[in-house]
Design a protein around this motif. Sequence first.
Motif, short mmCIF file in Angstrom:
data_model
loop_
_atom_site.label_atom_id
_atom_site.label_comp_id
_atom_site.label_asym_id
_atom_site.label_seq_id
_atom_site.Cartn_x
_atom_site.Cartn_y
_atom_site.Cartn_z
N ASP A 33 9.72 7.10 -10.38
CA ASP A 33 8.46 7.42 -9.98
C ASP A 33 8.15 8.88 -9.83
OD1 ASP A 33 6.03 7.37 -8.87
OD2 ASP A 33 6.45 6.61 -6.77
N TRP A 90 -1.93 3.05 1.95
CA TRP A 90 -1.14 2.14 1.13
C TRP A 90 -2.04 0.94 0.97
CZ3 TRP A 90 4.53 1.63 3.59
CH2 TRP A 90 5.25 2.67 3.55
N HIS A 91 -2.26 0.81 -0.19
CA HIS A 91 -2.77 -0.56 -1.05
C HIS A 91 -1.71 -1.43 -1.56
CE1 HIS A 91 -7.11 1.93 -1.41
NE2 HIS A 91 -6.51 1.81 -0.10
N ARG A 92 -2.24 -2.66 -1.74
CA ARG A 92 -1.25 -3.48 -2.44
C ARG A 92 -2.00 -3.49 -4.03
NH1 ARG A 92 1.10 -8.05 -0.45
NH2 ARG A 92 -0.15 -8.18 1.53
N SER A 93 -1.19 -3.54 -4.89
CA SER A 93 -1.48 -3.46 -6.26
C SER A 93 -1.88 -4.66 -6.64
CB SER A 93 -0.41 -2.85 -6.93
OG SER A 93 -0.60 -3.22 -8.53
N GLU A 101 -1.80 -5.98 -9.55
CA GLU A 101 -1.08 -6.61 -10.77
C GLU A 101 0.26 -7.20 -10.44
OE1 GLU A 101 -2.47 -3.58 -10.51
OE2 GLU A 101 -4.08 -3.78 -12.09
N ASP A 102 1.02 -6.26 -9.60
CA ASP A 102 1.95 -6.80 -9.33
C ASP A 102 2.53 -6.85 -7.73
OD1 ASP A 102 2.52 -4.15 -8.65
OD2 ASP A 102 3.98 -3.60 -10.08
N SER A 128 2.87 -4.56 -5.64
CA SER A 128 3.71 -3.41 -5.13
C SER A 128 2.81 -2.55 -4.31
CB SER A 128 4.09 -2.63 -6.45
OG SER A 128 3.24 -2.25 -6.96
N VAL A 134 0.69 0.88 -3.34
CA VAL A 134 0.14 1.93 -4.31
C VAL A 134 -0.38 3.06 -3.34
CG1 VAL A 134 -1.89 2.74 -5.62
CG2 VAL A 134 -0.86 0.35 -6.04
N GLU A 188 -2.75 5.37 -2.23
CA GLU A 188 -4.29 5.98 -2.60
C GLU A 188 -4.34 7.29 -1.79
OE1 GLU A 188 -7.74 5.99 -4.62
OE2 GLU A 188 -5.85 4.62 -5.00
#
Length: 941
Positions: free
Chosen positions: A395, A479-482, A484-485, A487, A489, A491
């Motif tokens: 990362d 803190w966001h929730r992706s 797609e998966d 996980s 994110v 922001e």
Amino acid sequence: MRFYLYYLVLLGFSSVISTYGPHQRAQKTGDILLGGLFPMHFGVTSKDQDLAARPESTECVRYNFRGFRWLQAMIFAIEEINNSSTLLPNITLGYRIFDTCNTVSKALEATLSFVAQNKIDSLNLDEFCNCTDHIPSTIAVVGASGSAVSTAVANLLGLFYIPQISYASSSRLLSNKNQFKSFMRTIPTDEHQATAMADIIDYFQWNWVIAVASDDEYGRPGIEKFEKEMEERDICIHLSELISQYFEEWQIQGLVDRIENSSAKVIVVFASGPDIEPLIKEMVRRNITDRIWLASEAWATTSLIAKPEYLDVVVGTIGFALRAGEIPGFKDFLQEVTPKKSSHNEFVREFWEETFNCYLEDSQRLRDSENGSTSFRPLCTGEEDIMGAETPYLDYTHLRISYNVYVAVHSIAQALQDILTCIPGRGLFSNNSCADIKKIEAWQVLKQLRHLNFSNSMGEKVHFDENADPSGNYTIINWHRSPEDGSVVFEEVGFYNMRAKRGVQLFIDNTKILWNGYNTEVPFSNCSEDCEPGTRKGIIESMPTCCFECTECSEGEYSDHKDASVCTKCPNDSWSNENHTSCFLKEIEFLSWTEPFGIALALCSVLGVFLTAFVMGVFIRFRNTPIVKATNRELSYLLLFSLICCFSSSLIFIGEPQDWTCRLRQPAFGISFVLCISCILVKTNRVLLVFEAKIPTSLHRKWWGLNLQFLLVFLFTFVQVMICVVWLYNAPPASYRNHDIDEIIFITCNEGSMMALGFLIGYTCLLAAICFFFAFKSRKLPENFTEAKFITFSMLIFFIVWISFIPAYFSTYGKFVSAVEVIAILASSFGLLACIFFNKVYIILFKPSRNTIEEVRCSTAAHSFKVAAKATLRHSSASRKRSSSVGGSCASTPSSSISLKTNDNDSPSGQQRIHKPRVSFGSGTVTLSLSFEESRKNSMK
């Protein structure tokens, strides 16, 4: 002997270096050696050492992928410098890097190896042996990460002045240069972070929070500074707790119980990832998802907490992250790591095994697995595709701590470059000398680092202040929730600029924030509900100041925003509305010319003036008639003029009070009434003395002449004038706006001195009392000749009015004060006018037959007859008493004759001569004649 001593020391230290210290390390030789301390693991196993056998080194557990990336950043920076043709040419940097396992014991174990090597070099044993494998001294150390670990390391390295540059230790205690002489860092101090956290809480208008800190040198000072900042902002901390990764389960459960039972929804955490992880796990187990986390930089981006399985609890976290930097070529370097190509880095093997969940051949952990001490894993070749693995190691989108490591290594290299290029005579050492790069010592590098100032590859200025701290900014992340998966994110939603002025340091884009992962409305974390406009916070006994009850603003106060601590008092000319949310201008009131009451009083005053003028006109028109002459017409004219002044003075009390009207109205009223009463007093007393005089002489006529009468009126009035002059000089009345009444401003006159007003009215009443006394005595004088009875009645009216005025004046307020005084003036003026003059005007206009000299003489004669009869009776009674005293008896028969003549003539002969007193009334002369005949009879015995 000396040779053997050095030989033994050399063997001893060589043994220490080879046996003491962590076995696992990344090491590469060079001309100059740098040390490194990185947390390759999050902690160590907790074992009770009963000392039944030789203690074993504790085992590190929970691999830290981000820690390995930080280590790789140091190696990358060193290789970049070694490959540079401009920075330290012909000089190779080496490194010795150890794992601290995020604990003090492991860090000190590694630090001792740095110190031991430096002590060997200080012995200068080259002349005694040829040490081909000699490791040079460590001239600087990069690390450690946690503040608690760096504190312990700094205490040890500071003894030998070995420079230490930390990339992640932000505790403000480390800024103390008296204690930590060789400590430096490339991360901002927590002094600013605690202030930034308090600013965020204040920004979102929270006042009821929970504070959690790690029980070490990082958490305790950070939360202490945070609590101080909160106190300055009047924000309350409901719970303040310490936490550690080594807490027992029951301690964690007790802490979660207190958090769950608290009404505070915001949790501020000053701790590292390993310390906070047990708390997060327990909250995930209990499914407590209604809390907002405010994370310090130590765990705001940690992969240990930013896991999908924890996201239901920590999603929506607001965190402080260090500003990310760019490291050119670092991405490729991270991707090229393989166990076969990294012979100098023993940590690569464990990283590979943890990434692919396998064991490499010849791995110690593989042998432990075969013995059953570790779990089974498949074998791996070391050629697996690292790009296909999901690991925080790769990362590299936001390089924060890695960038700090990179800057730390380049700072040391730049200090060495400055030493290399130093010109003798311009150096930093004694006599401006320069250090020898081939025999460089740690303390010399420390001296050069303190004066470091250069621009890095990104063009940023790098320097250390007097506390060896850098300047920097924080990035605020959410803190966001992706989608797609699932996980985490990170922001970016704002930043905190430490160099900006207080109040403008914080910037947050509210539109980017998602609370609890989906909500855009700011959560509520206050002890009490917000107070609506029109109310204020009321203190609840035995509760913190943040817990309050909403109390409605008092009358005359308002609050136009929510959660007002105090209600603002309306300006003097305003009053609060019904809801107490704003103020409106008060209504201004005074005894106006336009209001019905003011118009009625004005009409009465004008009516009084016209009636008085009419009476004066009648008196002037019929000035030669006996009634007018008998009332002392000159004083009557003055009396009527004074009554006109009395009626006119009442008009000054109507209308908006001005300074000049306030100074004029009371003197005008007082002087007018004194002039009126003085005229009545002088006129009444003159007639009384004339009629009671036995023998009016020329002295009487001179004494009561017209000039003297006016003189007495002037003197009585002059006293009142002097009272007014003294009053106006010492305490002049003035216009005054009375704001004491709700919603109304009364414009009144401040009299200046109530004592002076009392003297003014009191003097008037004194003259009225004297006048009443004389009028009462003269009440039996001729009916048509004097108005004594009516004066008596008018004085009674006067006293009733002004005695009633005193309580009415002091019990009323505002415009009614002036109205009361106007009514009193009008009532007493009308009383005087009606009682004294209306009867005479009636006779003059409607009964002219009674306005003749004969009528006046008849009434005078009747009065004289009564006086003479009383005198005769008194004289006869006295004669009898004398006859009785000499023993004789006598009888007397009085006879009286009364004659009224217009001229002085002698009495006829044969009659006893009588005394004829003369009394002058204007142009007429009245002569009173009294004769008495007494016949005495002598009785003989």
